[in-house]
Design a protein around this motif. Structure first.
Motif, PDB file in Angstrom:
ATOM      1  N   ILE A 253     -16.943 -44.676  73.429  1.00 33.85           N
ATOM      2  CA  ILE A 253     -16.009 -43.648  72.975  1.00 33.85           C
ATOM      3  C   ILE A 253     -15.704 -42.674  74.100  1.00 33.85           C
ATOM      4  CG2 ILE A 253     -15.754 -41.682  71.422  1.00 33.85           C
ATOM      5  CD1 ILE A 253     -17.296 -43.260  69.315  1.00 33.85           C
ATOM      6  N   ARG A 254     -16.726 -42.312  74.860  1.00 33.92           N
ATOM      7  CA  ARG A 254     -16.544 -41.367  75.968  1.00 33.92           C
ATOM      8  C   ARG A 254     -15.558 -41.917  76.998  1.00 33.92           C
ATOM      9  NH1 ARG A 254     -21.937 -40.167  77.564  1.00 33.92           N
ATOM     10  NH2 ARG A 254     -21.875 -38.413  76.101  1.00 33.92           N
ATOM     11  N   GLU A 260      -7.831 -40.897  77.813  1.00 31.52           N
ATOM     12  CA  GLU A 260      -6.790 -40.167  77.095  1.00 31.52           C
ATOM     13  C   GLU A 260      -6.586 -38.763  77.665  1.00 31.52           C
ATOM     14  OE1 GLU A 260      -7.253 -40.117  72.886  1.00 31.52           O
ATOM     15  OE2 GLU A 260      -7.716 -42.262  72.740  1.00 31.52           O
ATOM     16  N   TYR A 261      -7.653 -38.153  78.148  1.00 30.21           N
ATOM     17  CA  TYR A 261      -7.589 -36.790  78.683  1.00 30.21           C
ATOM     18  C   TYR A 261      -7.621 -36.801  80.218  1.00 30.21           C
ATOM     19  CZ  TYR A 261      -8.449 -34.752  74.026  1.00 30.21           C
ATOM     20  OH  TYR A 261      -8.355 -34.357  72.706  1.00 30.21           O
ATOM     21  N   ALA A 262      -7.177 -37.901  80.822  1.00 30.22           N
ATOM     22  CA  ALA A 262      -7.297 -38.067  82.279  1.00 30.22           C
ATOM     23  C   ALA A 262      -6.531 -37.012  83.062  1.00 30.22           C
ATOM     24  CB  ALA A 262      -6.826 -39.464  82.680  1.00 30.22           C
ATOM     25  N   GLN A 269     -12.630 -31.457  80.824  1.00 30.52           N
ATOM     26  CA  GLN A 269     -13.135 -32.797  80.540  1.00 30.52           C
ATOM     27  C   GLN A 269     -14.640 -32.805  80.300  1.00 30.52           C
ATOM     28  OE1 GLN A 269     -11.874 -35.241  83.810  1.00 30.52           O
ATOM     29  NE2 GLN A 269      -9.772 -35.461  83.050  1.00 30.52           N
ATOM     30  N   ARG A 270     -15.339 -31.817  80.836  1.00 29.40           N
ATOM     31  CA  ARG A 270     -16.786 -31.740  80.618  1.00 29.40           C
ATOM     32  C   ARG A 270     -17.120 -31.507  79.146  1.00 29.40           C
ATOM     33  NH1 ARG A 270     -19.495 -30.854  85.744  1.00 29.40           N
ATOM     34  NH2 ARG A 270     -21.391 -30.402  84.575  1.00 29.40           N
ATOM     35  N   LEU A 271     -16.165 -30.929  78.390  1.00 32.51           N
ATOM     36  CA  LEU A 271     -16.372 -30.746  76.957  1.00 32.51           C
ATOM     37  C   LEU A 271     -16.395 -32.089  76.229  1.00 32.51           C
ATOM     38  CD1 LEU A 271     -13.959 -27.729  76.345  1.00 32.51           C
ATOM     39  CD2 LEU A 271     -16.446 -27.655  76.587  1.00 32.51           C
ATOM     40  N   ILE A 272     -15.880 -33.127  76.870  1.00 33.43           N
ATOM     41  CA  ILE A 272     -15.865 -34.473  76.313  1.00 33.43           C
ATOM     42  C   ILE A 272     -17.031 -35.304  76.819  1.00 33.43           C
ATOM     43  CG2 ILE A 272     -14.561 -36.636  76.236  1.00 33.43           C
ATOM     44  CD1 ILE A 272     -12.006 -34.944  76.564  1.00 33.43           C
ATOM     45  N   SER A 273     -17.370 -35.127  78.083  1.00 29.38           N
ATOM     46  CA  SER A 273     -18.268 -36.078  78.748  1.00 29.38           C
ATOM     47  C   SER A 273     -19.729 -35.669  78.794  1.00 29.38           C
ATOM     48  CB  SER A 273     -17.782 -36.315  80.185  1.00 29.38           C
ATOM     49  OG  SER A 273     -17.850 -35.110  80.940  1.00 29.38           O
TER      50      SER A 273
END
Length: 378
Positions: A253-254, A260-262, A269-273
């Motif tokens: 998923i990550r 998608e947020y590239a 992006q750190r909020l995702i990864s």
């Protein structure tokens, strides 16, 4: 059947969320007997969700009627009213810092609010492990609460405080929630100050949001050095399985999300990864607008069971106000029927007006403009 006086009635609340518990607390303060039934095995059975802002003109009114406003302010975080809005490039475009003494909508963790309400009730009020299957019995009562364990309880009034997918709602309305087309994916960050200092700096004491019209991020500081992030996207409800993934496939998923947020800021992006543990899939549902029903003298609804809306700052506040108004109507009416009529005459127009304002509002969660959705149901 003649509608009984509230003081002589068996009153049953289904759902031990903030609305159901506040209703029970206010009823008990007015000398009325009430029992709360909840499907959870106990008060610690599951995570209660993120932080909530309780407004001075609704949620706090209910806590005042519950005699818990002082205790609420002792737990609440006024600094949590801070709000930051950023572009997808990470540029700050709005920063609200609450003034000293500002208490219009301080934050409190949902679990803390629930514990405050639970601890205020008379011992034995909440019956845990009682999942409702359906409401039976004649419309004029008495009603039968049929539980999934095969047992049944007779009662004179059923108050549906059991949320989005209420098992009480079918007793008064055929409406069911529909998927809005927008979904949250929740991510957790623990020991934020020590382990995720960049995220702590990004989010501050309250919330930080960013959106580009198609995707969004919302981060909120919780108590106990925790932060929750909601990754917000317009996707099919089964997007995870359509992608050949499962919700447990955190790394898969990550990778998808980062693609998608590239074009977003690496800082955002750190909020995702960088999250600790798996993601939680939370599609957003809403009830039809308007949602009303024919009066029933033995069943009524409060909170999301009555008026499920997108999480834009009204959910728990409306549930608490519903709870307070219903409990006060019961305390001040000659019969259950009269009390329900009094309550619904105020609640239904109010909730319809708000729901119309928020209809389609899930799209606001993707907007570059600042959303107000810290009062959520997650």
């Amino acid at each position: 059947m003649t509608s009984p006086a509230p003081a002589k009635a068996r009153i049953s609340v289904i759902g031990a969320g903030p609305g159901g518990l506040a209703c029970a607390r206010i009823l008990q303060r007015h000398g009325l007997a009430v029992t709360v039934y909840d499907r959870d095995a106990d008060r610690n059975a599951r995570d209660q969700g993120g932080t909530l802002d309780l407004h001075a003109d609704d949620g706090q009114i209910a806590l005042r009627e519950a005699g818990l406003l002082k205790e609420f302010f002792a737990l609440a975080r006024p600094e949590g009213q801070e709000m930051r809005q950023m572009t997808s490039a990470g540029e700050m475009v709005m920063h609200h810092v609450p003034e000293e003494g500002e208490r219009f909508k301080p934050e409190i963790d949902r679990g803390q609010l629930r514990d405050l309400l639970l601890d205020s009730l008379e011992p034995g009020t909440v019956r845990w492990g009682r999942a409702l299957d359906r409401v039976g019995g004649p419309a004029d009562g008495p009603r039968l609460l049929h539980f999934t364990d095969g047992t049944a309880v007779e009662t004179d009034l059923v108050i549906g405080a059991d949320g989005a997918f209420s098992q009480v709602r079918p007793a008064v309305s055929p409406a069911v929630p529909a998927y809005t087309g927008v979904s949250f994916l929740e991510a957790w960050f623990n020991d934020v100050d020590a382990r995720h200092p960049e995220i702590a700096d990004l989010v501050g004491h309250g919330g930080a949001a960013a959106g580009d019209g198609d995707r969004g991020l919302f981060a909120q500081r919780n108590s106990g050095d925790h932060t929750r992030v909601y990754i917000i996207r317009r996707v099919p409800i089964d997007w995870i399985s359509q992608s050949g993934l499962t919700v447990a496939d955190t790394e898969g998923i990550r990778v998808k999300l980062l693609k998608e947020y590239a074009d977003w800021s690496p800082r955002l992006q750190r909020l995702i990864s960088d999250n600790d543990g798996p993601y939680v899939d939370r599609p957003i549902f809403a009830l039809p607008v308007p949602h009303t029903w024919e009066h029933n003298p033995t069943v009524t609804l409060i909170g999301d069971a009555a008026h499920l809306m997108p999480p834009l700052g009204v959910g728990v506040n409306h549930a608490l106000l519903d709870a307070s108004e219903l409990a006060l109507a019961l305390a001040g009416s000659a019969t259950l029927d009269e009390a329900i009529r009094t309550y619904e005459a105020t609640m239904l127009p109010r909730s319809t007006q708000t729901a119309k304002l928020l209809e389609g509002g899930a799209e606001q969660l993707l907007s570059p403009e600042v959303p107000d959705f810290s009062d959520d149901e997650h």
